[in-house]
Design a protein around this motif. Structure first.
Motif, mmCIF file in Angstrom:
data_model
loop_
_atom_site.group_PDB
_atom_site.id
_atom_site.type_symbol
_atom_site.label_atom_id
_atom_site.label_comp_id
_atom_site.label_asym_id
_atom_site.label_seq_id
_atom_site.Cartn_x
_atom_site.Cartn_y
_atom_site.Cartn_z
ATOM 1 N N ALA A 24 0.844 -1.064 0.051
ATOM 2 C CA ALA A 24 -0.207 -0.270 -0.058
ATOM 3 C C ALA A 24 0.693 0.811 0.178
ATOM 4 O O ALA A 24 0.730 2.007 -0.733
ATOM 5 C CB ALA A 24 -0.932 0.298 1.010
ATOM 6 N N GLN A 25 2.038 0.930 0.583
ATOM 7 C CA GLN A 25 2.870 2.353 0.485
ATOM 8 C C GLN A 25 3.405 2.821 -1.505
ATOM 9 O O GLN A 25 3.586 1.969 -1.608
ATOM 10 C CB GLN A 25 4.613 1.846 1.077
ATOM 11 N N GLY A 26 3.537 3.784 -1.070
ATOM 12 C CA GLY A 26 4.315 4.054 -2.350
ATOM 13 C C GLY A 26 5.565 4.040 -2.707
ATOM 14 O O GLY A 26 5.915 3.657 -1.782
ATOM 15 N N PRO A 27 5.850 4.193 -4.065
ATOM 16 C CA PRO A 27 6.866 3.711 -4.163
ATOM 17 C C PRO A 27 8.602 4.371 -4.248
ATOM 18 O O PRO A 27 9.586 3.864 -4.204
ATOM 19 C CB PRO A 27 6.860 3.786 -5.760
ATOM 20 N N GLY A 28 8.241 5.733 -3.235
ATOM 21 C CA GLY A 28 9.264 6.589 -2.660
ATOM 22 C C GLY A 28 9.401 6.122 -1.558
ATOM 23 O O GLY A 28 10.562 5.377 -1.342
ATOM 24 N N ARG A 29 8.304 5.560 -1.003
ATOM 25 C CA ARG A 29 8.523 5.183 0.739
ATOM 26 C C ARG A 29 9.581 3.592 0.837
ATOM 27 O O ARG A 29 10.319 3.345 1.294
ATOM 28 C CB ARG A 29 7.140 4.697 1.225
ATOM 29 N N ARG A 30 9.196 3.197 -0.427
ATOM 30 C CA ARG A 30 9.590 2.000 -0.331
ATOM 31 C C ARG A 30 11.085 1.826 -0.793
ATOM 32 O O ARG A 30 11.609 1.086 -0.500
ATOM 33 C CB ARG A 30 9.128 0.626 -1.258
ATOM 34 N N ARG A 31 11.102 3.168 -1.439
ATOM 35 C CA ARG A 31 12.851 3.211 -1.842
ATOM 36 C C ARG A 31 13.434 3.477 -1.074
ATOM 37 O O ARG A 31 14.343 2.929 -0.511
ATOM 38 C CB ARG A 31 12.615 3.863 -2.847
ATOM 39 N N ALA A 32 12.551 4.881 -0.445
ATOM 40 C CA ALA A 32 13.461 5.295 0.833
ATOM 41 C C ALA A 32 13.655 3.900 1.319
ATOM 42 O O ALA A 32 14.600 3.492 2.610
ATOM 43 C CB ALA A 32 12.250 6.353 1.279
ATOM 44 N N ARG A 33 13.129 3.203 1.978
ATOM 45 C CA ARG A 33 12.836 1.742 2.455
ATOM 46 C C ARG A 33 14.509 1.419 2.257
ATOM 47 O O ARG A 33 15.090 0.566 3.230
ATOM 48 C CB ARG A 33 11.853 1.424 3.571
ATOM 49 N N ARG A 34 13.984 0.942 1.135
ATOM 50 C CA ARG A 34 15.266 0.205 0.527
ATOM 51 C C ARG A 34 16.616 1.009 1.249
ATOM 52 O O ARG A 34 17.979 -0.143 1.375
ATOM 53 C CB ARG A 34 14.984 0.232 -1.118
ATOM 54 N N LEU A 35 16.818 1.613 0.796
ATOM 55 C CA LEU A 35 17.730 2.794 1.311
ATOM 56 C C LEU A 35 18.498 2.527 2.572
ATOM 57 O O LEU A 35 19.968 2.215 2.884
ATOM 58 C CB LEU A 35 18.522 3.555 0.706
ATOM 59 N N VAL A 36 17.341 2.590 3.220
ATOM 60 C CA VAL A 36 18.013 2.540 4.331
ATOM 61 C C VAL A 36 18.633 1.126 5.319
ATOM 62 O O VAL A 36 19.010 0.979 5.905
ATOM 63 C CB VAL A 36 16.475 2.230 5.909
ATOM 64 N N THR A 37 17.736 -0.176 3.785
ATOM 65 C CA THR A 37 18.285 -1.854 4.938
ATOM 66 C C THR A 37 19.112 -1.323 3.876
ATOM 67 O O THR A 37 19.699 -2.421 3.838
ATOM 68 C CB THR A 37 17.259 -2.388 4.373
ATOM 69 N N LEU A 38 20.176 -0.287 3.228
ATOM 70 C CA LEU A 38 21.218 -0.346 2.591
ATOM 71 C C LEU A 38 22.632 -0.820 3.412
ATOM 72 O O LEU A 38 23.496 -1.409 3.391
ATOM 73 C CB LEU A 38 21.673 0.455 1.306
ATOM 74 N N TRP A 39 22.294 -0.435 4.456
ATOM 75 C CA TRP A 39 23.539 -0.238 4.978
ATOM 76 C C TRP A 39 24.693 -1.324 5.709
ATOM 77 O O TRP A 39 25.783 -0.932 5.628
ATOM 78 C CB TRP A 39 23.686 1.349 6.269
ATOM 79 N N PRO A 40 24.139 -1.995 5.768
ATOM 80 C CA PRO A 40 24.808 -3.151 6.126
ATOM 81 C C PRO A 40 25.936 -3.999 4.960
ATOM 82 O O PRO A 40 27.184 -4.387 5.354
ATOM 83 C CB PRO A 40 24.079 -4.505 6.608
ATOM 84 N N THR A 41 25.223 -3.750 3.802
ATOM 85 C CA THR A 41 26.064 -4.211 2.855
ATOM 86 C C THR A 41 26.945 -2.609 2.169
ATOM 87 O O THR A 41 27.632 -2.915 2.055
ATOM 88 C CB THR A 41 24.345 -4.010 1.586
ATOM 89 N N MET A 42 26.359 -1.687 2.282
ATOM 90 C CA MET A 42 27.666 -1.003 2.401
ATOM 91 C C MET A 42 28.877 -0.703 3.492
ATOM 92 O O MET A 42 29.911 -0.622 3.225
ATOM 93 C CB MET A 42 27.282 0.718 2.936
ATOM 94 N N VAL A 43 28.428 -1.606 4.795
ATOM 95 C CA VAL A 43 29.400 -1.799 5.472
ATOM 96 C C VAL A 43 30.180 -2.368 5.771
ATOM 97 O O VAL A 43 31.483 -2.810 5.328
ATOM 98 C CB VAL A 43 29.091 -1.627 7.232
ATOM 99 N N VAL A 44 29.929 -3.408 4.617
ATOM 100 C CA VAL A 44 30.299 -5.203 4.501
ATOM 101 C C VAL A 44 31.378 -4.767 3.542
ATOM 102 O O VAL A 44 32.425 -4.854 3.260
ATOM 103 C CB VAL A 44 29.741 -6.445 4.028
ATOM 104 N N GLY A 45 31.195 -3.761 1.918
ATOM 105 C CA GLY A 45 31.527 -3.632 1.032
ATOM 106 C C GLY A 45 32.763 -2.391 0.709
ATOM 107 O O GLY A 45 33.877 -2.961 0.863
#
Lengths: 204, 115, 146
Positions: free
Chosen positions: A7-28
């Motif tokens: 039900a959330q808009g694509p913008g919200r989903r994208r923002a949430r994706r960015l937030v969940t990126l941080w473990p990958t960034m740390v590992v990278g």
């Protein structure tokens, strides 16, 4: 379980994706620093950016599970793991190299397939248990049935490993060590493990 | 000090080479696919880790040591995955002879649909 | 001392790699060859590591990083696309044929019934390929072992 609400808009989903990126960034960043062997801001930042790019370009389903780290059980897990790896390597190497077995119908001992139903229901812990059980004596992961949380292990020498029940107990002990080291308390309570028991793991 | 690390490096190198050698022996001598994969999953990993430790001890260089650590981590993470992929596909394509296994479950021969 | 260690270690690695080549030549299925190829790659990585350790060469280390990843990717790719291989011997009746659409990649090439490229050891397996008996064991090549 952490699927974004449709039900959330694509913008919200994208923002949430960015937030969940941080473990990958740390590992990278960590991999990049290790690769260049030099801890500098340029390496950290470019590694983090690369990690984010990889995660955005090749998205994978989330395995997000809350984890905690308990130092004592973690050391126990690591110590047992190193010991097990050395022991397993010597066992398999000995089985392969020792001459006389050819007289007794070939060097290959009698193997078996054993199914082990795990207790945890987290993707992360199931995958880690599967990976670790390939490196401990006797067993090798062949297949994994996610709905029933069942590992199918191949045992190199079923007689030397003490039969299917012993293999099952050993794998469940491995899972228990892993859960004690990383699982949150709620998960531990759900599968019926006490957080700090360092000596003999109890069986369910 | 150099002598101590050199001896340690020599021990690591020799043991690691022996484990790699035993991986080759096992791959030839074991008579079914799943048993051969045990050789790839365990002695070979430890052998490579020991060889890398020998290199790190001998080079005494921080940049190289971190890179070798990275190789070691990769090896520990990828070797079970590779063994799992090969084993699963061996089971599903029936490269594995059921006669060499003690199957205590019932569904093994029927289980090749769907990957 | 280091030179002797290097000679012994590289000899062990070379013998291991040769044995892996034997299995690559012999291995009845594509997956056997994949496993042996993994051993061969690791022996190569080990040989470069020994060389780097003996002559203290820092610049060989990045090669180790790359090679260790290449071996993994190769194994996983082949395993992912392995198909049900058509049997070389007379056991076609016992085995299901290749699933439609699954035989495009991976195992189809060197193991097609007509090609005898790698089928050398099978020829000497004591006639087990001629018998139509319900023995699936020759699929894994057990009979070929000494």
């Amino acid at each position: 379980m952490k699927q974004p609400d449709p039900a959330q808009g694509p913008g919200r989903r994208r923002a949430r994706r960015l937030v969940t990126l941080w473990p990958t960034m740390v590992v990278g960043a960590l991999i990049w620093v290790l690769l260049w062997g030099d801890l500098s801001w340029a390496n950290v930042i470019s590694g983090a950016v690369l990690g984010a790019l990889v995660a955005l370009a090749f998205p994978l389903p989330p395995i997000g599970t809350a984890t905690t780290v308990r130092i004592g059980p973690l050391l126990h897990l690591l110590g047992r793991f190193v010991g097990d790896l050395v022991l397993a390597s010597f066992q398999v190497a000995w089985t392969a190299v020792v001459p006389g077995r050819a007289a007794r119908g070939g060097p290959t001992p009698h193997g078996a397939l054993v199914s082990v139903p795990l207790r945890t229901d987290s993707d992360l812990f199931i995958a880690t248990t599967a990976g670790l059980s390939s490196l401990v004596p006797g067993t090798l992961v062949i297949d994994l049935d996610r709905p029933t949380r069942t590992l199918r292990l191949h045992v190199l020498d079923i007689a030397a490993s003490g039969g299917p029940d012993a293999v099952r107990d050993a794998t469940l002990d491995l899972e228990a060590r892993l859960l004690r080291a990383f699982a949150p308390s709620a998960e531990l309570a759900r599968v019926g493990l006490a957080p700090y028991t360092l000596d003999k793991e109890e069986r369910r | 000090m150099t002598l101590v690390t050199d001896v340690a490096a020599a021990v690591c190198l020799l043991l690691g080479a022996f484990f790699s050698f035993s991986a080759g022996v096992g791959v030839v001598r074991f008579d079914n696919l799943l048993s051969r994969m045990h050789v790839v999953a365990k002695p070979q990993v430890l052998g490579l880790l020991l060889l890398l430790a020998g290199v790190a001890l001998r080079l005494q260089d921080r940049g190289s040591a971190t890179m070798l650590l990275l190789v070691a981590i990769f090896q520990l993470m990828t070797s079970p995955v590779a063994a799992y992929m090969v084993g699963r596909s061996g089971l599903r394509t029936r490269c594995v002879d059921p006669a060499v296994l003690e199957i205590e479950e019932d569904e093994f021969p029927a289980r090749e649909a769907g990957r | 001392m280091m030179l002797a260690v290097g000679v012994v270690a590289t000899t062990l690695l070379a013998v291991g790699a040769l044995l892996a080549v034997v299995r690559i030549e012999r291995g009845p299925t594509m997956l056997d060859r994949t496993v042996a190829f993994d051993v061969l790659t690791t022996a190569l990585v080990g040989a470069i590591a020994v060389e780097a350790a003996i002559s203290r060469r820092t610049e060989s280390v990045p090669i180790l990083v790359v090679l260790s990843l290449v071996g993994f990717i190769g194994s996983v790719t082949i395993a992912r696309f392995a198909a049900v291989e058509p049997p070389k011997n007379g056991t076609a009746a016992q085995r299901s044929g290749p699933r439609p659409g699954a035989g495009a990649a991976g195992g189809a090439g060197p193991s097609a019934p007509g090609s005898v490229g790698f089928a050398g050891p099978n020829a000497g397996s004591g006639g087990s390929g001629v018998e139509p008996g319900p023995d699936p064991a020759d699929v894994t090549g057990r009979k070929e072992e000494s």
